[in-house]
Design a protein around this motif. Sequence first.
Motif, PDB file in Angstrom:
ATOM      1  N   LYS A 156       0.835  -1.210   0.000  1.00 13.88           N
ATOM      2  CA  LYS A 156       0.000   0.000   0.000  1.00 13.88           C
ATOM      3  C   LYS A 156       0.865   1.253   0.000  1.00 13.88           C
ATOM      4  N   LEU A 157       1.930   1.210   0.807  1.00 20.85           N
ATOM      5  CA  LEU A 157       2.854   2.336   0.882  1.00 20.85           C
ATOM      6  C   LEU A 157       3.526   2.572  -0.475  1.00 20.85           C
ATOM      7  N   TYR A 158       3.974   1.478  -1.110  1.00 20.23           N
ATOM      8  CA  TYR A 158       4.614   1.585  -2.415  1.00 20.23           C
ATOM      9  C   TYR A 158       3.663   2.179  -3.452  1.00 20.23           C
ATOM     10  N   LEU A 159       2.431   1.682  -3.441  1.00 19.37           N
ATOM     11  CA  LEU A 159       1.437   2.205  -4.384  1.00 19.37           C
ATOM     12  C   LEU A 159       1.182   3.689  -4.140  1.00 19.37           C
ATOM     13  N   SER A 160       1.174   4.062  -2.849  1.00 19.45           N
ATOM     14  CA  SER A 160       0.965   5.469  -2.487  1.00 19.45           C
ATOM     15  C   SER A 160       2.107   6.340  -3.013  1.00 19.45           C
ATOM     16  N   ILE A 161       3.327   5.817  -2.880  1.00 20.68           N
ATOM     17  CA  ILE A 161       4.497   6.556  -3.377  1.00 20.68           C
ATOM     18  C   ILE A 161       4.405   6.740  -4.884  1.00 20.68           C
ATOM     19  N   VAL A 162       4.050   5.656  -5.570  1.00 25.61           N
ATOM     20  CA  VAL A 162       3.927   5.715  -7.033  1.00 25.61           C
ATOM     21  C   VAL A 162       2.866   6.732  -7.436  1.00 25.61           C
ATOM     22  N   LYS A 163       1.723   6.672  -6.734  1.00 26.14           N
ATOM     23  CA  LYS A 163       0.618   7.588  -7.049  1.00 26.14           C
ATOM     24  C   LYS A 163       1.029   9.044  -6.832  1.00 26.14           C
ATOM     25  N   GLN A 164       1.713   9.304  -5.718  1.00 24.21           N
ATOM     26  CA  GLN A 164       2.161  10.664  -5.412  1.00 24.21           C
ATOM     27  C   GLN A 164       3.154  11.158  -6.474  1.00 24.21           C
ATOM     28  N   ASN A 165       4.064  10.268  -6.874  1.00 26.98           N
ATOM     29  CA  ASN A 165       5.043  10.648  -7.893  1.00 26.98           C
ATOM     30  C   ASN A 165       4.368  10.965  -9.225  1.00 26.98           C
ATOM     31  N   GLN A 166       3.381  10.115  -9.575  1.00 31.19           N
ATOM     32  CA  GLN A 166       2.682  10.362 -10.835  1.00 31.19           C
ATOM     33  C   GLN A 166       1.935  11.700 -10.809  1.00 31.19           C
ATOM     34  N   GLU A 167       1.302  11.982  -9.679  1.00 30.48           N
ATOM     35  CA  GLU A 167       0.591  13.265  -9.542  1.00 30.48           C
ATOM     36  C   GLU A 167       1.569  14.427  -9.557  1.00 30.48           C
ATOM     37  N   ALA A 168       2.704  14.270  -8.878  1.00 32.83           N
ATOM     38  CA  ALA A 168       3.718  15.336  -8.851  1.00 32.83           C
ATOM     39  C   ALA A 168       4.263  15.590 -10.250  1.00 32.83           C
TER      40      ALA A 168
ATOM     41  N   SER B 197      12.824  -2.029 -10.439  1.00 30.25           N
ATOM     42  CA  SER B 197      11.940  -3.092 -10.913  1.00 30.25           C
ATOM     43  C   SER B 197      10.681  -3.163 -10.059  1.00 30.25           C
ATOM     44  N   GLN B 198      10.822  -3.008  -8.738  1.00 27.39           N
ATOM     45  CA  GLN B 198       9.652  -3.000  -7.851  1.00 27.39           C
ATOM     46  C   GLN B 198       8.745  -1.807  -8.184  1.00 27.39           C
ATOM     47  N   TYR B 199       9.375  -0.667  -8.421  1.00 27.21           N
ATOM     48  CA  TYR B 199       8.596   0.539  -8.738  1.00 27.21           C
ATOM     49  C   TYR B 199       7.795   0.336 -10.023  1.00 27.21           C
ATOM     50  N   ARG B 200       8.441  -0.230 -11.038  1.00 28.68           N
ATOM     51  CA  ARG B 200       7.735  -0.477 -12.306  1.00 28.68           C
ATOM     52  C   ARG B 200       6.563  -1.438 -12.092  1.00 28.68           C
ATOM     53  N   ASN B 201       6.776  -2.492 -11.285  1.00 36.45           N
ATOM     54  CA  ASN B 201       5.699  -3.450 -11.012  1.00 36.45           C
ATOM     55  C   ASN B 201       4.530  -2.782 -10.308  1.00 36.45           C
ATOM     56  N   LYS B 202       4.837  -1.894  -9.366  1.00 36.76           N
ATOM     57  CA  LYS B 202       3.763  -1.204  -8.641  1.00 36.76           C
ATOM     58  C   LYS B 202       2.992  -0.250  -9.565  1.00 36.76           C
ATOM     59  N   VAL B 203       3.688   0.366 -10.522  1.00 35.41           N
ATOM     60  CA  VAL B 203       3.020   1.236 -11.512  1.00 35.41           C
ATOM     61  C   VAL B 203       2.021   0.416 -12.320  1.00 35.41           C
ATOM     62  N   LEU B 204       2.453  -0.776 -12.753  1.00 35.81           N
ATOM     63  CA  LEU B 204       1.566  -1.644 -13.531  1.00 35.81           C
ATOM     64  C   LEU B 204       0.394  -2.139 -12.687  1.00 35.81           C
ATOM     65  N   GLN B 205       0.697  -2.464 -11.410  1.00 34.74           N
ATOM     66  CA  GLN B 205      -0.364  -2.918 -10.503  1.00 34.74           C
ATOM     67  C   GLN B 205      -1.394  -1.818 -10.291  1.00 34.74           C
ATOM     68  N   LEU B 206      -0.935  -0.572 -10.091  1.00 36.18           N
ATOM     69  CA  LEU B 206      -1.832   0.560  -9.877  1.00 36.18           C
ATOM     70  C   LEU B 206      -2.694   0.796 -11.115  1.00 36.18           C
ATOM     71  N   GLN B 207      -2.093   0.614 -12.303  1.00 42.25           N
ATOM     72  CA  GLN B 207      -2.848   0.790 -13.543  1.00 42.25           C
ATOM     73  C   GLN B 207      -3.990  -0.230 -13.639  1.00 42.25           C
ATOM     74  N   LYS B 208      -3.706  -1.484 -13.250  1.00 38.21           N
ATOM     75  CA  LYS B 208      -4.733  -2.528 -13.292  1.00 38.21           C
ATOM     76  C   LYS B 208      -5.869  -2.224 -12.306  1.00 38.21           C
ATOM     77  N   GLU B 209      -5.491  -1.735 -11.128  1.00 37.47           N
ATOM     78  CA  GLU B 209      -6.498  -1.452 -10.103  1.00 37.47           C
ATOM     79  C   GLU B 209      -7.400  -0.286 -10.506  1.00 37.47           C
ATOM     80  N   GLN B 210      -6.825   0.617 -11.320  1.00 40.67           N
ATOM     81  CA  GLN B 210      -7.610   1.770 -11.747  1.00 40.67           C
ATOM     82  C   GLN B 210      -8.508   1.415 -12.940  1.00 40.67           C
TER      83      GLN B 210
END
Length: 582
Positions: free
Chosen positions: A417-429, A569-582
């Motif tokens: 959840k924390l990783y996804l949050s970081i990814v989301k914040q970075n994408q918004e930033a 690699s973890q960051y890229r996986n979380k980006v893909l995971q977040l895309q699927k969830e959205q």
Amino acid sequence: MKPKCLFLLLLLWIPFCVKAQKRPPILEKQLEIIRKEPDNGDALKFLCQYYLNKGDYSKTITYAEIMKNVADKTKNPLLQLYSYIYQGQAQMMSGREKIAKKNLNLSLELATQLNNDSALCSVYGSMGLYSANIETDYYRAIRWLYKGIQLAQQNNFQQQYALLLGNLAGIYYLKKDTAGIKYALECYELGHSMRNPYIIYSGAVSSAYMYFLMKQNEEAMKYIHEAETLMLENDFYDQAHTYNLFGNILYDIGEYPQAIEYFKKAMKDKQAAQTSSIVYAHLGYARVLMQQKKYEEAILLLKQGIAISYARANAIHRNELYESLSTCYEQMHQYHDALNYYKVFRLENDSLFNKDKERDLSEMRFKYDSERQENLIKQSKLDVMQKEQRIQQQTFILIIIFIVLGLLYYLYRRKNKLYLSIVKQNQEAIKRETELNRRIKELETNEPSPSTPEKYAASSLTDEKSLELFRTLERTMREEKIYKDNFITKDKVAELLGTNRTYLSRIINEQAKLSFTHYVNRFRIEEAIRLLSDPANDTPLKAISADLGFNSISTFYNLFQSAVGMTPSQYRNKVLQLQKEQ
């Protein structure tokens, strides 16, 4: 009382009765030890046991006497005890009954004083053999063996317990008492549980003889075949004992020619076989001839058996030889000889069997069986308790495992959840930054072009100029992306900005609070975040690393993880995971 030799290999009180090769390496080693250390007790014990197993009783006695001298010199009572045991057994086997009884009594007295239960089990077994073979008193022999069995059972001496059971079953066979079957089978089962070839062999032979006594020849044949296989594989002594049973079973089912072949094989085994086995082979062969009405040939064999019995001072089976002789003469109508031999048979037989002794033996057996049943119940309860404890322990371990797994899953979910949050914040930033850059460019297009950059010297440094130069540096880094140059240096950047490296380092330190290298790497990581935050970007990480100016992918990984909290690699996986969830 005339001396008697041992009657069955089953009744030998030795753990492994295997034929020894001439001077095997282990024997040479022990003899070498004795040559160097004449007082070595362990080596002397090995040699006594070795020669006892081999049937070389004179050497057994010699080394046992040496052991006795060593024990006297070193005042070692345990060594003295085993010297008595080995001397007593060897003297008993060689027919020296009086001195054998003396040494066995001394061993019994000393083992009792030392409270050595293991030695006592061996002594009780030896006393049982003495009673059976020298005194021909099966009842006393059984009482000694029962004592040894109970002691071995109390102390969990499994090997000694199993061997004593085999001995006991052998004596029950000589008494023609099928009650010995349970002891034979227990010995057999223990042998398999311990994976001990000799104990399996002992139990198999005893069981086969008992089933033969019970007229269950098919079952007997199953056990005797297994015994024969073990006997040949391990080259056990007294093979005549096994061949005799083959002969008796074949005789019982009417296969007379085959039975004779086995009895002949048994009779040829004179060197390695016990006297009782050779005598029994003569008896079995004679019975086949009697069945074929060849009485004169049978009489010759029976008399040979009696002669061997007296020559070797062994009374085992002698009563049966006399009984068969009486029958032969009766069938030949020589009633006077038949009557004489029958009288001798009665005298021999009466000394073996007695009603009062049978009653005492029944009481002893009942007591043993009762105690054995109680021990089994206790053991069963103990097994149940141990099983419950194991179940409790396993349940506790499972609970701990589930808790740990639950905690790990919780931590994983939280981290994810924390990783996804970081990814989301970075994408918004990144989106906000992109929008701001777009607006800045629109404003700049409406303003007049800036004049040629002023050359700054260290002497003309002011706060205002320092800030202006830093802004120029930031714009150059973001717009021209000079940080992608993997050969970038302070000199190159200073020349590009129209200043010197000292001044450049100073403004980076003052404005960004970073060193030049860290400052450049910050832009590289920010660009990496932008690239990896795009789910459509599938550029390999190695290519991204090289394109951003990193000379080593490991440096890229370390800096990225330090800045973001996860690997590229973890960051890229979380980006893909977040895309699927959205």
